[in-house]
Design a protein around this motif. Structure first.
Motif, PDB file in Angstrom:
ATOM      1  N   ALA A  83       0.829  -1.198   0.000  1.00  0.00           N
ATOM      2  CA  ALA A  83       0.000   0.000   0.000  1.00  0.00           C
ATOM      3  C   ALA A  83       0.861   1.245   0.000  1.00  0.00           C
ATOM      4  CB  ALA A  83      -0.906   0.007   1.230  1.00  0.00           C
ATOM      5  N   VAL A  84       0.303   2.307  -0.535  1.00  0.00           N
ATOM      6  CA  VAL A  84       0.915   3.629  -0.447  1.00  0.00           C
ATOM      7  C   VAL A  84       0.459   4.208   0.887  1.00  0.00           C
ATOM      8  CG1 VAL A  84       0.997   5.936  -1.457  1.00  0.00           C
ATOM      9  CG2 VAL A  84       0.973   3.915  -2.930  1.00  0.00           C
ATOM     10  N   VAL A  85       1.411   4.458   1.768  1.00  0.00           N
ATOM     11  CA  VAL A  85       1.085   4.892   3.130  1.00  0.00           C
ATOM     12  C   VAL A  85       1.544   6.314   3.447  1.00  0.00           C
ATOM     13  CG1 VAL A  85       1.090   2.531   4.013  1.00  0.00           C
ATOM     14  CG2 VAL A  85       3.173   3.883   4.115  1.00  0.00           C
ATOM     15  N   ARG A  86       2.371   6.925   2.589  1.00  0.00           N
ATOM     16  CA  ARG A  86       2.896   8.262   2.876  1.00  0.00           C
ATOM     17  C   ARG A  86       3.539   8.873   1.629  1.00  0.00           C
ATOM     18  NH1 ARG A  86       6.705   4.691   4.336  1.00  0.00           N
ATOM     19  NH2 ARG A  86       5.901   4.205   6.392  1.00  0.00           N
ATOM     20  N   LEU A  87       3.710  10.173   1.654  1.00  0.00           N
ATOM     21  CA  LEU A  87       4.523  10.909   0.679  1.00  0.00           C
ATOM     22  C   LEU A  87       4.231  10.570  -0.783  1.00  0.00           C
ATOM     23  CD1 LEU A  87       7.935  10.616   2.548  1.00  0.00           C
ATOM     24  CD2 LEU A  87       6.402  12.591   2.523  1.00  0.00           C
ATOM     25  N   ALA A  88       3.005  10.881  -1.223  1.00  0.00           N
ATOM     26  CA  ALA A  88       2.649  10.598  -2.617  1.00  0.00           C
ATOM     27  C   ALA A  88       1.576  11.562  -3.098  1.00  0.00           C
ATOM     28  CB  ALA A  88       2.146   9.162  -2.753  1.00  0.00           C
ATOM     29  N   GLU A  89       1.497  11.705  -4.409  1.00  0.00           N
ATOM     30  CA  GLU A  89       0.392  12.395  -5.060  1.00  0.00           C
ATOM     31  C   GLU A  89      -0.374  11.330  -5.834  1.00  0.00           C
ATOM     32  OE1 GLU A  89       1.567  16.707  -6.530  1.00  0.00           O
ATOM     33  OE2 GLU A  89       3.024  15.196  -7.189  1.00  0.00           O
ATOM     34  N   VAL A  90      -1.709  11.372  -5.732  1.00  0.00           N
ATOM     35  CA  VAL A  90      -2.531  10.341  -6.357  1.00  0.00           C
ATOM     36  C   VAL A  90      -3.662  10.968  -7.166  1.00  0.00           C
ATOM     37  CG1 VAL A  90      -1.982   8.595  -4.619  1.00  0.00           C
ATOM     38  CG2 VAL A  90      -3.941  10.092  -4.268  1.00  0.00           C
ATOM     39  N   SER A  91      -4.139  10.223  -8.148  1.00  0.00           N
ATOM     40  CA  SER A  91      -5.219  10.667  -9.019  1.00  0.00           C
ATOM     41  C   SER A  91      -6.571  10.357  -8.404  1.00  0.00           C
ATOM     42  CB  SER A  91      -5.107   9.976 -10.375  1.00  0.00           C
ATOM     43  OG  SER A  91      -6.240  10.260 -11.162  1.00  0.00           O
ATOM     44  N   GLU A  92      -7.346  11.393  -8.163  1.00  0.00           N
ATOM     45  CA  GLU A  92      -8.681  11.233  -7.567  1.00  0.00           C
ATOM     46  C   GLU A  92      -9.560  10.290  -8.389  1.00  0.00           C
ATOM     47  OE1 GLU A  92     -12.446  14.039  -6.213  1.00  0.00           O
ATOM     48  OE2 GLU A  92     -10.777  14.943  -7.300  1.00  0.00           O
ATOM     49  N   ALA A  93      -9.477  10.383  -9.705  1.00  0.00           N
ATOM     50  CA  ALA A  93     -10.341   9.601 -10.589  1.00  0.00           C
ATOM     51  C   ALA A  93     -10.100   8.095 -10.485  1.00  0.00           C
ATOM     52  CB  ALA A  93     -10.148  10.056 -12.031  1.00  0.00           C
ATOM     53  N   LEU A  94      -8.940   7.679  -9.981  1.00  0.00           N
ATOM     54  CA  LEU A  94      -8.608   6.255  -9.939  1.00  0.00           C
ATOM     55  C   LEU A  94      -8.669   5.666  -8.531  1.00  0.00           C
ATOM     56  CD1 LEU A  94      -5.652   6.235 -12.488  1.00  0.00           C
ATOM     57  CD2 LEU A  94      -8.043   5.604 -12.886  1.00  0.00           C
TER      58      LEU A  94
END
Length: 114
Positions: A83-94
């Protein structure tokens, strides 16, 4: 003609993450239905396992804690995942399960929804 829709690939929701994959961790996911990448997860307080984020729950999963990186199949037992647990930018649509409270909880972990 048959039209097939391609599923979301592992990590496809990531726009950026910290160097060296420091954004990711191996996690234990509770038994249950198949999950796709981008599923928001909360931590079940009693077991220490992650499960799909559920704002109506009262077991810890009402707090978004991370985002499932890759797909997990249905299982009757605990599963290992990443899992991505910290320090990231993510796409809302996905993302699956995102609401305003989850977005706020993720931002506290420096996971920014774009």
């Amino acid at each position: 003609m048959n039209i097939r829709q391609e599923p979301i690939h592992a990590g496809e929701f990531l726009l950026s993450e910290a160097n060296g994959q420091i954004s990711r961790e191996a996690i234990n996911v509770a038994a249950g239905a198949a999950l796709a990448p981008g599923q928001l997860l909360g931590l079940i307080t009693a077991t220490g396992e992650f499960a799909p984020y559920d704002p109506a729950a009262e077991d810890g999963t009402e707090n978004a804690a991370c985002i499932l990186f890759g797909p997990l199949g249905q299982s009757d037992t605990m599963r290992r995942g990443r899992a991505v647990v910290r320090l990231a930018e993510v796409s809302e649509a996905l993302l699956t399960g995102l609401d305003a409270d989850a977005e706020k909880a993720l931002s506290a972990r420096f996971i920014i929804v774009r």
